[in-house]
Design an enzyme around this catalytic site. Structure first.
Site, PDB file in Angstrom:
ATOM      1  N   CYS A   1      43.323 -30.422   0.570  1.00 27.15           N
ATOM      2  CA  CYS A   1      43.719 -29.221  -0.165  1.00 27.15           C
ATOM      3  C   CYS A   1      43.068 -29.231  -1.554  1.00 27.15           C
ATOM      4  O   CYS A   1      42.374 -30.190  -1.907  1.00 27.15           O
ATOM      5  CB  CYS A   1      45.248 -29.203  -0.287  1.00 27.15           C
ATOM      6  SG  CYS A   1      45.889 -30.437  -1.442  1.00 27.15           S
TER       7      CYS A   1
ATOM      8  N   GLU B   1      46.546 -38.237   0.841  1.00 27.85           N
ATOM      9  CA  GLU B   1      45.336 -38.618   0.110  1.00 27.85           C
ATOM     10  C   GLU B   1      45.675 -39.205  -1.260  1.00 27.85           C
ATOM     11  O   GLU B   1      45.068 -40.197  -1.673  1.00 27.85           O
ATOM     12  CB  GLU B   1      44.415 -37.402  -0.094  1.00 27.85           C
ATOM     13  CG  GLU B   1      43.934 -36.775   1.195  1.00 27.85           C
ATOM     14  CD  GLU B   1      44.777 -35.589   1.632  1.00 27.85           C
ATOM     15  OE1 GLU B   1      44.193 -34.637   2.192  1.00 27.85           O
ATOM     16  OE2 GLU B   1      46.016 -35.608   1.438  1.00 27.85           O
TER      17      GLU B   1
END
Length: 155
Positions: A88, A60
């Site tokens: 996360c 990401e």
């Protein structure tokens, strides 16, 4: 006239899955991500933590960084993030701080997912809250992860 509801695009998650498979082939946990604006991929990334020996080398973050460079701004308003695994805490923070509008992910992360599974950082009173679409091509994303970890256990 009512606006049409957002429908995630399969082609973008398939690209994220391709990136995740590339990560797995390199011995990385298979996570892939793409950032899309107006139907065009402007950033993509895959997990590279082992190769780069860097805790920040998440799919990401790589995709968000590339998208910021492509647009010439840190504000990714109007963008969508497609990712194979629920983000996360670090990646969720990057989504908040970059103002990505939508997060579309494949499979839940029971231990570290911060879009509602382990916790929901988007429910906190930050100035930005993206829309979340969970379980998109979930089976494909889950199988890729399961296969990777099964292979590791058999080494």
């Amino acid at each position: 006239m009512m606006p049409l509801a957002f429908l995630p695009k399969k082609e973008f998650m398939l690209r994220a899955l391709e990136l995740a498979a590339q990560a797995a082939a390199d011995g990385e946990v298979p996570v892939g991500a793409v950032v899309v604006k107006n139907g065009v991929v402007i950033g993509e990334g895959r997990n590279r933590r082992e190769r780069e020996k860097n805790a920040l080398a998440h799919a990401e973050l790589e995709a968000i960084s590339m998208a910021c460079c492509a647009l010439g701004t840190w504000r990714l308003t109007g963008c969508e993030l497609y990712v194979t695994l629920e983000p996360c805490p670090m990646c969720t923070g990057a989504v908040i701080n970059s103002h990505i509008d939508k997060v579309i992910y494949g499979t839940d992360d029971e231990r570290g997912g911060c879009c509602g599974t382990a916790t929901d950082l988007f429910s906190l009173p930050y100035s930005h809250r993206p829309e979340i679409f969970r379980g998109f091509l979930e089976e494909e994303a889950r199988k890729l992860l399961q296969s990777f970890f099964r292979h590791l256990r058999n080494l």
